[in-house]
Design a protein around this motif. Structure first.
Motif, PDB file in Angstrom:
ATOM      1  N   THR A 334      56.266 100.749 -11.233  1.00 20.53           N
ATOM      2  CA  THR A 334      55.543  99.889 -10.292  1.00 20.53           C
ATOM      3  C   THR A 334      54.286 100.578  -9.775  1.00 20.53           C
ATOM      4  OG1 THR A 334      57.623  98.858  -9.588  1.00 20.53           O
ATOM      5  CG2 THR A 334      55.722  98.609  -8.127  1.00 20.53           C
ATOM      6  N   MET A 335      54.425 101.823  -9.353  1.00 19.84           N
ATOM      7  CA  MET A 335      53.270 102.545  -8.812  1.00 19.84           C
ATOM      8  C   MET A 335      52.265 102.888  -9.903  1.00 19.84           C
ATOM      9  SD  MET A 335      54.844 104.897  -5.717  1.00 19.84           S
ATOM     10  CE  MET A 335      56.313 105.531  -6.548  1.00 19.84           C
ATOM     11  N   ALA A 336      52.743 103.183 -11.108  1.00 18.95           N
ATOM     12  CA  ALA A 336      51.822 103.473 -12.213  1.00 18.95           C
ATOM     13  C   ALA A 336      50.997 102.232 -12.558  1.00 18.95           C
ATOM     14  CB  ALA A 336      52.604 103.947 -13.435  1.00 18.95           C
ATOM     15  N   LEU A 337      51.640 101.072 -12.578  1.00 17.85           N
ATOM     16  CA  LEU A 337      50.930  99.822 -12.864  1.00 17.85           C
ATOM     17  C   LEU A 337      49.854  99.557 -11.824  1.00 17.85           C
ATOM     18  CD1 LEU A 337      50.577  97.158 -14.405  1.00 17.85           C
ATOM     19  CD2 LEU A 337      52.379  96.185 -12.971  1.00 17.85           C
ATOM     20  N   PHE A 338      50.196  99.757 -10.557  1.00 14.52           N
ATOM     21  CA  PHE A 338      49.248  99.448  -9.488  1.00 14.52           C
ATOM     22  C   PHE A 338      48.104 100.454  -9.426  1.00 14.52           C
ATOM     23  CE2 PHE A 338      47.788  99.629  -5.057  1.00 14.52           C
ATOM     24  CZ  PHE A 338      47.444  98.300  -4.857  1.00 14.52           C
ATOM     25  N   PHE A 339      48.441 101.752  -9.384  1.00 10.89           N
ATOM     26  CA  PHE A 339      47.406 102.765  -9.166  1.00 10.89           C
ATOM     27  C   PHE A 339      46.655 103.138 -10.450  1.00 10.89           C
ATOM     28  CE2 PHE A 339      50.316 103.560  -5.561  1.00 10.89           C
ATOM     29  CZ  PHE A 339      49.419 103.322  -4.537  1.00 10.89           C
ATOM     30  N   TYR A 340      47.357 103.156 -11.589  1.00 10.11           N
ATOM     31  CA  TYR A 340      46.691 103.500 -12.846  1.00 10.11           C
ATOM     32  C   TYR A 340      46.217 102.248 -13.591  1.00 10.11           C
ATOM     33  CZ  TYR A 340      49.219 107.929 -12.086  1.00 10.11           C
ATOM     34  OH  TYR A 340      49.727 109.092 -11.553  1.00 10.11           O
ATOM     35  N   GLY A 341      47.131 101.279 -13.726  1.00 11.17           N
ATOM     36  CA  GLY A 341      46.811 100.092 -14.510  1.00 11.17           C
ATOM     37  C   GLY A 341      45.768  99.198 -13.869  1.00 11.17           C
ATOM     38  N   LEU A 342      45.858  99.004 -12.548  1.00 11.96           N
ATOM     39  CA  LEU A 342      44.928  98.128 -11.848  1.00 11.96           C
ATOM     40  C   LEU A 342      43.737  98.872 -11.245  1.00 11.96           C
ATOM     41  CD1 LEU A 342      47.440  95.704 -10.053  1.00 11.96           C
ATOM     42  CD2 LEU A 342      46.300  95.431 -12.271  1.00 11.96           C
ATOM     43  N   GLY A 343      43.706 100.182 -11.426  1.00 13.80           N
ATOM     44  CA  GLY A 343      42.538 100.962 -11.020  1.00 13.80           C
ATOM     45  C   GLY A 343      42.429 101.294  -9.543  1.00 13.80           C
ATOM     46  N   TYR A 344      43.560 101.365  -8.825  1.00 13.64           N
ATOM     47  CA  TYR A 344      43.508 101.665  -7.397  1.00 13.64           C
ATOM     48  C   TYR A 344      43.685 103.154  -7.087  1.00 13.64           C
ATOM     49  CZ  TYR A 344      43.451  96.749  -6.161  1.00 13.64           C
ATOM     50  OH  TYR A 344      43.084  95.434  -6.007  1.00 13.64           O
ATOM     51  N   PHE A 345      43.747 103.993  -8.118  1.00 12.92           N
ATOM     52  CA  PHE A 345      43.894 105.426  -7.887  1.00 12.92           C
ATOM     53  C   PHE A 345      42.684 105.940  -7.108  1.00 12.92           C
ATOM     54  CE2 PHE A 345      43.308 109.912  -8.872  1.00 12.92           C
ATOM     55  CZ  PHE A 345      44.582 110.417  -8.727  1.00 12.92           C
ATOM     56  N   GLY A 346      42.952 106.702  -6.047  1.00 18.60           N
ATOM     57  CA  GLY A 346      41.878 107.269  -5.244  1.00 18.60           C
ATOM     58  C   GLY A 346      41.238 106.313  -4.262  1.00 18.60           C
ATOM     59  N   LYS A 347      41.753 105.087  -4.164  1.00 21.51           N
ATOM     60  CA  LYS A 347      41.130 104.070  -3.309  1.00 21.51           C
ATOM     61  C   LYS A 347      42.006 103.654  -2.128  1.00 21.51           C
ATOM     62  CE  LYS A 347      38.526 101.936  -7.122  1.00 21.51           C
ATOM     63  NZ  LYS A 347      38.266 100.678  -7.867  1.00 21.51           N
ATOM     64  N   VAL A 348      43.230 104.169  -2.075  1.00 20.88           N
ATOM     65  CA  VAL A 348      44.173 103.723  -1.043  1.00 20.88           C
ATOM     66  C   VAL A 348      44.472 104.876  -0.091  1.00 20.88           C
ATOM     67  CG1 VAL A 348      46.433 102.700  -0.606  1.00 20.88           C
ATOM     68  CG2 VAL A 348      45.193 102.115  -2.700  1.00 20.88           C
ATOM     69  N   GLU A 349      44.221 104.689   1.186  1.00 23.10           N
ATOM     70  CA  GLU A 349      44.466 105.713   2.184  1.00 23.10           C
ATOM     71  C   GLU A 349      45.963 105.908   2.422  1.00 23.10           C
ATOM     72  OE1 GLU A 349      42.375 104.607   5.686  1.00 23.10           O
ATOM     73  OE2 GLU A 349      40.384 104.933   4.797  1.00 23.10           O
ATOM     74  N   ARG A 350      46.299 107.027   3.033  1.00 25.09           N
ATOM     75  CA  ARG A 350      47.711 107.359   3.245  1.00 25.09           C
ATOM     76  C   ARG A 350      48.439 106.272   4.036  1.00 25.09           C
ATOM     77  NH1 ARG A 350      48.879 112.743   1.988  1.00 25.09           N
ATOM     78  NH2 ARG A 350      47.052 114.060   1.703  1.00 25.09           N
ATOM     79  N   SER A 351      47.854 105.782   5.094  1.00 22.13           N
ATOM     80  CA  SER A 351      48.526 104.756   5.893  1.00 22.13           C
ATOM     81  C   SER A 351      48.722 103.471   5.097  1.00 22.13           C
ATOM     82  CB  SER A 351      47.723 104.465   7.167  1.00 22.13           C
ATOM     83  OG  SER A 351      46.401 104.046   6.853  1.00 22.13           O
ATOM     84  N   GLN A 352      47.774 103.142   4.229  1.00 13.46           N
ATOM     85  CA  GLN A 352      47.876 101.935   3.409  1.00 13.46           C
ATOM     86  C   GLN A 352      48.927 102.087   2.300  1.00 13.46           C
ATOM     87  OE1 GLN A 352      43.792 101.775   2.178  1.00 13.46           O
ATOM     88  NE2 GLN A 352      43.154 100.477   3.891  1.00 13.46           N
ATOM     89  N   GLN A 353      49.196 103.318   1.912  1.00 13.27           N
ATOM     90  CA  GLN A 353      50.199 103.568   0.873  1.00 13.27           C
ATOM     91  C   GLN A 353      51.583 103.101   1.309  1.00 13.27           C
ATOM     92  OE1 GLN A 353      49.871 107.789   0.159  1.00 13.27           O
ATOM     93  NE2 GLN A 353      47.720 107.624  -0.410  1.00 13.27           N
ATOM     94  N   LEU A 354      51.807 103.051   2.608  1.00 13.50           N
ATOM     95  CA  LEU A 354      53.110 102.628   3.124  1.00 13.50           C
ATOM     96  C   LEU A 354      53.400 101.164   2.802  1.00 13.50           C
ATOM     97  CD1 LEU A 354      53.183 104.395   6.609  1.00 13.50           C
ATOM     98  CD2 LEU A 354      54.210 105.147   4.456  1.00 13.50           C
ATOM     99  N   ILE A 355      52.361 100.381   2.541  1.00  9.70           N
ATOM    100  CA  ILE A 355      52.568  98.987   2.130  1.00  9.70           C
ATOM    101  C   ILE A 355      53.292  98.949   0.791  1.00  9.70           C
ATOM    102  CG2 ILE A 355      51.428  96.817   1.513  1.00  9.70           C
ATOM    103  CD1 ILE A 355      49.146  97.619   3.413  1.00  9.70           C
TER     104      ILE A 355
END
Length: 398
Positions: A334-355
């Motif tokens: 799930t996290m690989a799809l979102f952060f790697y597949g959809l290109g959100y790596f490096g764009k989400v702050e720590r507090s937002q990661q809790l979502i």
């Protein structure tokens, strides 16, 4: 009745550990690798991001990995003893199970996420098998000695760093506080093509499974598995100890360990997270504190089970624990799809990661129990079990 309680306790603890894991893993999926250990490596810690990092570090960082490692050691005894009680050898099934776990872990590490823990577990399980007959005291003594090796290596290196020449500090600083070029290179790789991601992941996974494994991970995981065996034999992990034992484990082990971890945060911020102080010496507060806090977490969860409150929630957590392998891998996918597949790596702050963490919790609390009402195992448990036994196991319930 005792057997039922024992199984439920282990499942609940395993599910609790699985739910805690994404609190820290999400940082590795979404940010440059150094940001996991050094919070100043990637973003300024302010406001909600600071609160998120401090709370996740104190309550989660290494605690759930420690708990899961203890439970893995317990599972070695649980599985092998079932075979031996029937007069059968446990040698073959143990090594086949962990051979296939190693394969699953390597696929996970090189195709999905470099931070895989399954391969280290499998490797350590190969070596822990001969110690299963040791006494509780023997396992505790040996486990603590093995667990200490990594800490001693860090202390030695840390004190050397205090007086190291600037050239030496600069030569290894990229592994602790990367410069802009290194950060941009990693961000570009994980936001880029699959081949770029694979190249970056291969480099990091190889380092973690060689240099870092033999210098740190091996001693930690192997030692914790031995301690897990001891805690299983004593009945502590299965809910068989007295209520007073669990209360004491929370008050006199878990709580003081939390104070130690919190003091480590103060120590590292006081030294501005400099490599000389924080990379090796400053990490020891959490290294040892995580062991005590994991034991405290066991005490809390067993007390909740014994109190027989929140039964509905506990049953859902137990379901997550029954399909721990599948849920762990689904978290990664799930996290690989979102952060790697959809290109959100490096764009989400720590507090937002809790979502993302909240989404994973809600999903796994919902579907795990439903899945097990229709199937005997989680999908990856079924695959692992079928490969280990050399035959297709019955999957769907009638």
């Amino acid at each position: 009745m005792q057997d039922k309680t024992r199984i439920i306790a282990l499942d609940v603890l395993r599910g609790f550990a699985i739910l805690g894991i994404p609190l820290m893993n999400v940082q590795s999926f979404s940010m440059v690798g150094q940001a996991y250990l050094n919070p100043n490596a990637f973003e300024d810690l302010k406001g909600l991001n600071l609160i998120t990092w401090v709370s996740s570090h104190i309550l989660a960082d290494q605690k759930f990995m420690t708990l899961f490692s203890l439970l893995f050691g317990a599972s070695v005894l649980l599985i092998t003893s079932k075979y031996e009680q029937k007069g059968r050898s446990s040698f073959k099934i143990h090594y086949k199970r962990n051979f296939w776990l190693l394969i699953i872990g390597l696929v996970h590490a090189y195709l999905v996420w470099y931070g895989d823990i399954l391969a280290p577990y499998a490797f350590c399980a190969f070596l822990v098998y001969p110690f299963r007959k040791q006494s509780i005291k023997g396992l505790i003594a040996l486990g603590l000695v093995v667990f200490s090796v990594s800490s001693l290596l860090d202390f030695y290196t840390g004190f050397q760093m205090l007086n190291a020449p600037k050239e030496v500090i600069q030569s290894i600083s990229g592994g602790w506080a990367p410069n802009v070029d290194l950060i941009q290179r990693e961000v570009a790789a994980y936001q880029g093509s699959i081949s770029n991601q694979m190249a970056q992941r291969y480099h990091t996974a190889q380092m973690l499974q060689t240099t870092y494994f033999f210098g740190h991970i091996f001693w930690r995981v192997f030692g914790l598995m031995l301690l897990g065996m001891a805690l299983f034999k004593s009945g502590f992990l299965t809910g068989k100890s007295s209520k007073s034992v669990y209360i004491k484990s929370v008050l006199f082990v878990g709580f003081p360990s939390l104070i130690i971890v919190a003091f480590g945060v103060i120590f590292n911020f006081h030294h501005d997270w400099k490599l000389q102080y924080s990379m090796f010496l400053g990490s020891q507060f959490n290294y040892w504190g995580s062991l005590g806090m994991a034991i405290g977490y066991v005490g809390i969860m067993i007390l909740v089970i014994q109190k027989q409150c929140a039964k509905g929630l506990l049953s859902r957590i137990a379901a997550i624990g029954r399909m721990a392998l599948s849920n762990y891998l689904v978290q990664s996918l799930t996290m690989a799809l979102f952060f790697y597949g959809l290109g959100y790596f490096g764009k989400v702050e720590r507090s937002q990661q809790l979502i993302m963490v909240a989404f994973i919790w809600a999903a796994q609390l919902s579907y795990s129990k439903y899945w097990l009402s229709h199937f005997h195992y989680g999908p990856f448990e079924w695959l692992w079990r079928s490969l280990s036994r050399g035959k297709i196991e019955v999957f769907r319930k009638k």
